[in-house]
Design a protein around this motif. Structure first.
Motif, PDB file in Angstrom:
ATOM      1  N   ILE A   1       1.006  -1.214   0.080  1.00 41.04           N
ATOM      2  CA  ILE A   1       0.055   0.050   0.127  1.00 41.04           C
ATOM      3  C   ILE A   1       0.700   1.118  -0.082  1.00 41.04           C
ATOM      4  O   ILE A   1       1.693   1.237   0.868  1.00 41.04           O
ATOM      5  CB  ILE A   1      -0.900   0.098   1.232  1.00 41.04           C
ATOM      6  N   GLU A   2       0.595   2.113  -0.943  1.00 38.70           N
ATOM      7  CA  GLU A   2       1.469   3.381  -0.918  1.00 38.70           C
ATOM      8  C   GLU A   2       0.346   4.492  -0.953  1.00 38.70           C
ATOM      9  O   GLU A   2      -0.390   4.744  -1.949  1.00 38.70           O
ATOM     10  CB  GLU A   2       2.219   3.304  -2.413  1.00 38.70           C
ATOM     11  N   PRO A   3       0.430   5.144   0.099  1.00 40.78           N
ATOM     12  CA  PRO A   3      -0.490   6.497  -0.003  1.00 40.78           C
ATOM     13  C   PRO A   3       0.141   7.403  -0.613  1.00 40.78           C
ATOM     14  O   PRO A   3       1.118   7.840  -0.818  1.00 40.78           O
ATOM     15  CB  PRO A   3      -0.468   6.879   1.714  1.00 40.78           C
TER      16      PRO A   3
ATOM     17  N   SER B   1      -3.245  13.532   5.238  1.00 43.24           N
ATOM     18  CA  SER B   1      -3.405  14.852   5.957  1.00 43.24           C
ATOM     19  C   SER B   1      -5.099  14.773   5.711  1.00 43.24           C
ATOM     20  O   SER B   1      -5.654  15.117   6.637  1.00 43.24           O
ATOM     21  CB  SER B   1      -2.963  16.209   5.586  1.00 43.24           C
ATOM     22  N   ARG B   2      -5.502  14.499   4.604  1.00 41.02           N
ATOM     23  CA  ARG B   2      -6.834  14.461   4.384  1.00 41.02           C
ATOM     24  C   ARG B   2      -7.480  13.351   5.224  1.00 41.02           C
ATOM     25  O   ARG B   2      -8.896  13.605   5.468  1.00 41.02           O
ATOM     26  CB  ARG B   2      -7.128  14.146   2.706  1.00 41.02           C
TER      27      ARG B   2
ATOM     28  N   ARG C   1      -8.219  14.506   8.596  1.00 37.81           N
ATOM     29  CA  ARG C   1      -9.348  15.654   8.763  1.00 37.81           C
ATOM     30  C   ARG C   1     -10.793  14.947   8.567  1.00 37.81           C
ATOM     31  O   ARG C   1     -11.592  15.259   9.273  1.00 37.81           O
ATOM     32  CB  ARG C   1      -9.070  16.736   7.779  1.00 37.81           C
ATOM     33  N   PHE C   2     -10.757  14.081   7.513  1.00 35.47           N
ATOM     34  CA  PHE C   2     -11.965  13.191   7.572  1.00 35.47           C
ATOM     35  C   PHE C   2     -12.342  12.303   8.871  1.00 35.47           C
ATOM     36  O   PHE C   2     -13.401  12.311   9.111  1.00 35.47           O
ATOM     37  CB  PHE C   2     -11.857  12.314   6.322  1.00 35.47           C
ATOM     38  N   MET C   3     -11.276  11.813   9.419  1.00 30.31           N
ATOM     39  CA  MET C   3     -11.591  10.762  10.454  1.00 30.31           C
ATOM     40  C   MET C   3     -12.151  11.737  11.530  1.00 30.31           C
ATOM     41  O   MET C   3     -12.904  11.092  12.527  1.00 30.31           O
ATOM     42  CB  MET C   3     -10.053  10.301  10.852  1.00 30.31           C
ATOM     43  N   LYS C   4     -11.457  12.880  11.758  1.00 30.44           N
ATOM     44  CA  LYS C   4     -12.121  13.662  12.909  1.00 30.44           C
ATOM     45  C   LYS C   4     -13.503  14.074  12.825  1.00 30.44           C
ATOM     46  O   LYS C   4     -14.332  14.107  13.736  1.00 30.44           O
ATOM     47  CB  LYS C   4     -11.529  15.159  12.893  1.00 30.44           C
TER      48      LYS C   4
ATOM     49  N   ILE D   1      -9.785  10.544  -0.072  1.00 30.29           N
ATOM     50  CA  ILE D   1     -10.842  10.278   0.487  1.00 30.29           C
ATOM     51  C   ILE D   1     -11.737  11.656   0.449  1.00 30.29           C
ATOM     52  O   ILE D   1     -11.216  12.696   0.657  1.00 30.29           O
ATOM     53  CB  ILE D   1     -10.590   9.656   1.765  1.00 30.29           C
ATOM     54  N   GLY D   2     -13.030  11.204   0.330  1.00 31.63           N
ATOM     55  CA  GLY D   2     -14.091  12.367   0.235  1.00 31.63           C
ATOM     56  C   GLY D   2     -15.649  11.949   0.541  1.00 31.63           C
ATOM     57  O   GLY D   2     -15.756  10.693   0.331  1.00 31.63           O
TER      58      GLY D   2
END
Length: 121
Positions: A5-7, A13-14, A17-20, A94-95
């Protein structure tokens, strides 16, 4: 050889933010990504993996959604690109569903050099 897996450079960072804002949705897409990776490591071709949470996008991009998570979850997409040549799953972005068009355009821009490398390699 297992898939790695390669982010992308901007994914972490996205994702934070999404997780919060949407922790249950984030967990659900990660669980579905795990299921996808298991199928790849079992030898399944990325084009042949069939699951209700996988959406086929342009240029070989896959969108993994939140299905299977607990409760009423917002529609979420985790964008990945499985590179068969290098056995690498690029986790790009992610979005939520409202950002889908711009997210896909961003993913297409991200994978363009990867696809050019595939053609040369």
């Amino acid at each position: 050889m297992s898939w790695k897996i390669e982010p992308s450079g901007f994914f972490e960072s996205r994702f934070e933010r999404f997780m919060k804002k949407h922790p249950n949705e984030a967990k659900a897409v990660l669980n579905n990504l795990d299921t996808y990776i298991v199928a790849l490591n079992d030898g399944t071709n990325p084009m042949n993996i069939k699951a209700g949470f996988i959406h086929h996008e342009p240029d070989g991009i896959k969108a993994i959604d939140q299905r299977g998570g607990k409760g009423r979850l917002m529609q979420t997409r985790l964008y990945i690109y499985p590179d068969v040549c290098t056995k690498t799953v690029h986790v790009i972005s992610i979005g939520d569903k409202t950002d889908q068009n711009s997210d896909i355009q961003e993913c297409r821009k991200y994978i363009k050099p990867l696809k050019q490398k595939e053609r040369r390699g």
